[in-house]
Motif scaffolding. Structure first.
Motif, PDB file in Angstrom:
ATOM      1  N   VAL A 176       0.842  -1.200   0.000  1.00  0.00           N
ATOM      2  CA  VAL A 176       0.000   0.000   0.000  1.00  0.00           C
ATOM      3  C   VAL A 176       0.876   1.249   0.000  1.00  0.00           C
ATOM      4  O   VAL A 176       0.630   2.202  -0.748  1.00  0.00           O
ATOM      5  CB  VAL A 176      -0.953   0.000   1.213  1.00  0.00           C
ATOM      6  CG1 VAL A 176      -1.685   1.332   1.323  1.00  0.00           C
ATOM      7  CG2 VAL A 176      -1.954  -1.145   1.102  1.00  0.00           C
ATOM      8  N   ALA A 177       1.910   1.246   0.828  1.00  0.00           N
ATOM      9  CA  ALA A 177       2.810   2.402   0.910  1.00  0.00           C
ATOM     10  C   ALA A 177       3.533   2.638  -0.412  1.00  0.00           C
ATOM     11  O   ALA A 177       3.727   3.775  -0.843  1.00  0.00           O
ATOM     12  CB  ALA A 177       3.816   2.201   2.033  1.00  0.00           C
ATOM     13  N   THR A 179       2.533   1.959  -3.412  1.00  0.00           N
ATOM     14  CA  THR A 179       1.671   2.422  -4.492  1.00  0.00           C
ATOM     15  C   THR A 179       0.936   3.714  -4.159  1.00  0.00           C
ATOM     16  O   THR A 179       0.235   4.269  -5.002  1.00  0.00           O
ATOM     17  CB  THR A 179       0.622   1.349  -4.837  1.00  0.00           C
ATOM     18  OG1 THR A 179      -0.123   1.003  -3.651  1.00  0.00           O
ATOM     19  CG2 THR A 179       1.292   0.095  -5.370  1.00  0.00           C
ATOM     20  N   HIS A 180       1.113   4.234  -2.933  1.00  0.00           N
ATOM     21  CA  HIS A 180       0.459   5.477  -2.546  1.00  0.00           C
ATOM     22  C   HIS A 180       1.098   6.635  -3.309  1.00  0.00           C
ATOM     23  O   HIS A 180       2.325   6.701  -3.443  1.00  0.00           O
ATOM     24  CB  HIS A 180       0.587   5.702  -1.036  1.00  0.00           C
ATOM     25  CG  HIS A 180      -0.364   6.714  -0.489  1.00  0.00           C
ATOM     26  ND1 HIS A 180      -0.070   8.053  -0.429  1.00  0.00           N
ATOM     27  CD2 HIS A 180      -1.618   6.592   0.013  1.00  0.00           C
ATOM     28  CE1 HIS A 180      -1.091   8.712   0.091  1.00  0.00           C
ATOM     29  NE2 HIS A 180      -2.048   7.840   0.364  1.00  0.00           N
ATOM     30  N   VAL A 184       5.157   7.905   2.173  1.00  0.00           N
ATOM     31  CA  VAL A 184       4.763   7.840   3.575  1.00  0.00           C
ATOM     32  C   VAL A 184       5.759   8.616   4.423  1.00  0.00           C
ATOM     33  O   VAL A 184       6.941   8.740   4.078  1.00  0.00           O
ATOM     34  CB  VAL A 184       4.685   6.382   4.065  1.00  0.00           C
ATOM     35  CG1 VAL A 184       3.625   5.619   3.308  1.00  0.00           C
ATOM     36  CG2 VAL A 184       6.031   5.688   3.946  1.00  0.00           C
TER      37      VAL A 184
END
Length: 335
Positions: A176-177, A179-180, A184
């Motif tokens: 998730v991080a 592809t954010h 982060v």
């Protein structure tokens, strides 16, 4: 992750006669644990090769090449120099498995985190529910779980499975991080890094190497829990220093040195210097707390903490020479 303007300026002004990034790390890193190597290292390396071949994990030439330049048995031998050959083989197999699992999860999750779900759910089902595997990677994990259950006590095997499940869940957070659209922050980076470190699943094997099982009072002592966190963080942050060049080139986000670079908008060598200081504080806190707790520990408790310290030492000496991080030696150390 906080560093004052004065600390950043001081780090930038320090003149250390080094040529490349590896020398910069060596010059700054506090490493109180001397180099050691298990005499069964070559035997473990051959065992890893056979085990991976049995489950078809090295049928892919790219995976076989990755194992060759990652040297999982060497890492196990540096981490656990006094471990018997049987336990060392389990540890080496697990390190190899986690490298393959981690790389595959990163490749899949980089495109879309949701594509990781079948892979991660299979692992959780094996570790939590004892379900039968459906893929070669799952079959290898099931066999690894069997090896742990046969060698460890039920309580140790349960701790191994719990820690392994936390590691599996962490890989989804990493995806998730990655592809954010917005990188982060440093705090989230450290939290995710602690989950995907994959070090704590090995601590039950360190316990299994002791004369007896630790008592609940020892294993759950607040200071022991803190030592576990400190050692796992230091053990994985040290390779972050050496892998920063590789991660930067491949777009990696979850790396302590790169988090410092993003936070302070500085050069990579300066970020590595600041990250090294953070690691030094972590190692010194580990030493201090261990010194305070040691008189209360049983011989098995002492051996267990020594196993944690072994991971700090082993990850450093392995990272310095493993071909996986060879880019570090070619990176200039200009702050």
């Amino acid at each position: 992750m906080s560093a004052t303007h004065e600390e950043i300026a001081l780090a930038a002004q320090e003149e250390i006669p080094v040529v490349d990034l590896r020398e910069l790390i060596d010059a700054n890193l506090y490493m109180p644990f001397p180099f050691q190597r298990n005499p069964h290292a070559s035997e473990a390396a051959a065992g890893v090769e056979r085990w991976l071949s049995t489950w078809g994990l090295t049928d892919d030439p790219a995976v076989a090449a990755m194992i060759s330049y990652t040297r999982p048995a060497e890492l196990a031998a540096y981490n656990s120099p006094t471990m018997d050959s049987g336990l060392l083989q389990i540890m080496a197999n697990q390190i190899a498995y986690q490298f393959i699992f981690d790389d595959r999860a990163e490749d899949v999750g980089r495109h879309a985190p949701g594509r990781l779900l079948p892979m991660l759910c299979e692992s959780i089902a094996i570790l939590r529910d004892g379900q039968s595997p459906t893929t070669p990677l799952g079959a290898a994990l099931a066999d690894l779980h069997r090896q742990v259950q046969e060698r460890c006590t039920p309580a140790q095997a349960a701790r191994w499975a719990w820690n392994s499940r936390e590691y599996v869940h962490g890989l989804l957070y990493e995806a998730v991080a990655q592809t954010h659209p917005v990188p982060v922050g440093s705090g989230l980076c450290r939290s995710i890094r602690s989950l995907i470190a994959g070090v704590e699943p090995f601590y039950p094997l360190c316990e299994a190497a002791q004369p007896s099982e630790l008592t609940p009072e020892e294993i759950h002592h607040p200071v022991m829990r803190r030592l576990s966190r400190l050692s796992a963080d230091a053990a994985v942050w040290i390779p972050d220093l050496f892998s920063a060049v590789k991660e930067q080139r491949t777009g990696g986000m979850i790396n302590l040195a790169l988090a410092y670079q993003r936070t302070h908008r500085c050069s990579l060598p300066l970020a590595v210097t600041l990250a090294t200081r953070h690691i030094n504080c972590t190692i010194r806190e580990f030493e201090e707390l261990y010194g305070e707790l040691r008189p209360e520990l049983s011989p098995s408790g002492v051996g267990y903490v020594e196993g944690m310290a072994g991971w700090i030492r082993g990850c450093y000496f392995w990272s310095r020479t493993v071909p996986r991080y060879a880019d570090t030696m070619a990176a200039p150390a200009v702050l």
